[in-house]
Scaffold this motif. Sequence first.
Motif, PDB file in Angstrom:
ATOM      1  N   SER A   1       9.169-107.074  21.488  1.00  8.21           N
ATOM      2  CA  SER A   1      10.605-107.232  21.323  1.00  8.21           C
ATOM      3  C   SER A   1      10.882-107.580  19.874  1.00  8.21           C
ATOM      4  O   SER A   1      10.048-108.187  19.191  1.00  8.21           O
ATOM      5  CB  SER A   1      11.155-108.325  22.253  1.00  8.21           C
ATOM      6  N   GLY A   2      12.045-107.170  19.394  1.00  9.68           N
ATOM      7  CA  GLY A   2      12.412-107.473  18.020  1.00  9.68           C
ATOM      8  C   GLY A   2      11.722-106.564  17.022  1.00  9.68           C
ATOM      9  O   GLY A   2      11.329-105.437  17.322  1.00  9.68           O
ATOM     10  N   ARG A   3      11.524-107.080  15.827  1.00 15.08           N
ATOM     11  CA  ARG A   3      11.007-106.280  14.715  1.00 15.08           C
ATOM     12  C   ARG A   3       9.497-106.412  14.586  1.00 15.08           C
ATOM     13  O   ARG A   3       8.953-107.527  14.633  1.00 15.08           O
ATOM     14  CB  ARG A   3      11.688-106.714  13.414  1.00 15.08           C
ATOM     15  N   HIS A   4       8.823-105.269  14.380  1.00 11.77           N
ATOM     16  CA  HIS A   4       7.364-105.250  14.246  1.00 11.77           C
ATOM     17  C   HIS A   4       6.944-104.183  13.250  1.00 11.77           C
ATOM     18  O   HIS A   4       7.765-103.387  12.778  1.00 11.77           O
ATOM     19  CB  HIS A   4       6.704-105.012  15.611  1.00 11.77           C
ATOM     20  N   VAL A   5       5.635-104.174  12.943  1.00  9.82           N
ATOM     21  CA  VAL A   5       5.067-103.187  12.036  1.00  9.82           C
ATOM     22  C   VAL A   5       3.863-102.544  12.712  1.00  9.82           C
ATOM     23  O   VAL A   5       3.037-103.232  13.325  1.00  9.82           O
ATOM     24  CB  VAL A   5       4.634-103.822  10.698  1.00  9.82           C
ATOM     25  N   ILE A   6       3.766-101.230  12.591  1.00  8.06           N
ATOM     26  CA  ILE A   6       2.619-100.476  13.098  1.00  8.06           C
ATOM     27  C   ILE A   6       1.827 -99.967  11.899  1.00  8.06           C
ATOM     28  O   ILE A   6       2.388 -99.404  10.956  1.00  8.06           O
ATOM     29  CB  ILE A   6       3.078 -99.300  13.979  1.00  8.06           C
ATOM     30  N   PHE A   7       0.524-100.175  11.950  1.00  8.09           N
ATOM     31  CA  PHE A   7      -0.389 -99.699  10.911  1.00  8.09           C
ATOM     32  C   PHE A   7      -1.126 -98.486  11.464  1.00  8.09           C
ATOM     33  O   PHE A   7      -1.737 -98.552  12.535  1.00  8.09           O
ATOM     34  CB  PHE A   7      -1.379-100.810  10.540  1.00  8.09           C
ATOM     35  N   ALA A   8      -1.051 -97.362  10.739  1.00  6.03           N
ATOM     36  CA  ALA A   8      -1.601 -96.100  11.216  1.00  6.03           C
ATOM     37  C   ALA A   8      -2.679 -95.585  10.270  1.00  6.03           C
ATOM     38  O   ALA A   8      -2.566 -95.714   9.044  1.00  6.03           O
ATOM     39  CB  ALA A   8      -0.488 -95.062  11.349  1.00  6.03           C
ATOM     40  N   GLU A   9      -3.711 -94.977  10.843  1.00  2.37           N
ATOM     41  CA  GLU A   9      -4.854 -94.498  10.064  1.00  2.37           C
ATOM     42  C   GLU A   9      -5.305 -93.133  10.566  1.00  2.37           C
ATOM     43  O   GLU A   9      -5.478 -92.926  11.762  1.00  2.37           O
ATOM     44  CB  GLU A   9      -5.996 -95.514  10.192  1.00  2.37           C
ATOM     45  N   TRP A  10      -5.465 -92.206   9.647  1.00  4.09           N
ATOM     46  CA  TRP A  10      -6.050 -90.882   9.934  1.00  4.09           C
ATOM     47  C   TRP A  10      -7.426 -90.842   9.313  1.00  4.09           C
ATOM     48  O   TRP A  10      -7.582 -91.116   8.126  1.00  4.09           O
ATOM     49  CB  TRP A  10      -5.156 -89.784   9.358  1.00  4.09           C
ATOM     50  N   GLY A  11      -8.458 -90.491  10.084  1.00  9.66           N
ATOM     51  CA  GLY A  11      -9.824 -90.506   9.589  1.00  9.66           C
ATOM     52  C   GLY A  11     -10.517 -89.164   9.669  1.00  9.66           C
ATOM     53  O   GLY A  11     -10.456 -88.477  10.696  1.00  9.66           O
ATOM     54  N   ARG A  12     -11.174 -88.796   8.583  1.00 13.18           N
ATOM     55  CA  ARG A  12     -12.042 -87.624   8.562  1.00 13.18           C
ATOM     56  C   ARG A  12     -13.469 -88.057   8.867  1.00 13.18           C
ATOM     57  O   ARG A  12     -13.791 -89.240   8.855  1.00 13.18           O
ATOM     58  CB  ARG A  12     -11.940 -86.936   7.202  1.00 13.18           C
ATOM     59  N   ASN A  13     -14.344 -87.103   9.130  1.00 12.98           N
ATOM     60  CA  ASN A  13     -15.687 -87.438   9.618  1.00 12.98           C
ATOM     61  C   ASN A  13     -16.615 -87.881   8.490  1.00 12.98           C
ATOM     62  O   ASN A  13     -16.196 -88.113   7.360  1.00 12.98           O
ATOM     63  CB  ASN A  13     -16.262 -86.268  10.414  1.00 12.98           C
ATOM     64  N   GLU A  14     -17.910 -87.983   8.821  1.00 11.83           N
ATOM     65  CA  GLU A  14     -18.863 -88.620   7.914  1.00 11.83           C
ATOM     66  C   GLU A  14     -19.113 -87.851   6.624  1.00 11.83           C
ATOM     67  O   GLU A  14     -19.726 -88.383   5.692  1.00 11.83           O
ATOM     68  CB  GLU A  14     -20.201 -88.854   8.630  1.00 11.83           C
TER      69      GLU A  14
END
Length: 236
Positions: free
Chosen positions: A208-221
Amino acid sequence: MLTKNLHKGVTSLVFIFFATQAFSHGYVESPPSRQQHCGVEIKPDNPSGTKCNEPFANYLTIGGQNSHWYNFMSVLVHNQGRKVVKTTKHVCGFDSETWNPMPTPDPLPTPWDTPADWPTTSITSGPETFVWDITYGPHFSDTEEFVFYITRPEFTFDANRDLDWNDFEAAPFCDEQMIPGDFSSNPNISADLIANHISVNCNIPVRSGRHVIFAEWGRNEWTFERFFSCIDVTFE
């Protein structure tokens, strides 16, 4: 002849290495990330909107430059991301190599780490599709994972304070893996090769209320290249 061919082979390998290292870039387009709001839609020299005035001004006060906002697609590192690396100073930029090309004990923030009253998007808990724009380096063949974290239920947003990893849940709420290049291997991940977009279906936990989402895109080894975005949201 052998020396010449060996030199050509090494040159080719070096070219391939830098080609895979240098030319992939991405950020979350929807729900709009800080980069989408302030970098793509609004730029420091673009008077078409006021929603980014505070982040722009605050970044200058900490020694940043307006030109830095044009690297909105280049918030990146070459490591295994938040699940492995726990010691970065900055959250949204993950101590990005674009701003910190050499290791430093006091890494510089990206513009999107700047404390400010960032633009928000109204969302609800439950199913949500996150869309990554990878136009600036459409690496579909070695994409391996997408990981998303959210601030804790008791989180209180403060426009005057840096985000800290203690603000976020320790475990991701969405962690989607795929066989690199095979988008049929995970029904929650899909690719639009024409638009250079990748969509990830997640379930956002109750908040509820205000929040932050942290997003990550990952490539392989082959590169362990990671790209990051922070998304400011308000739960209906």
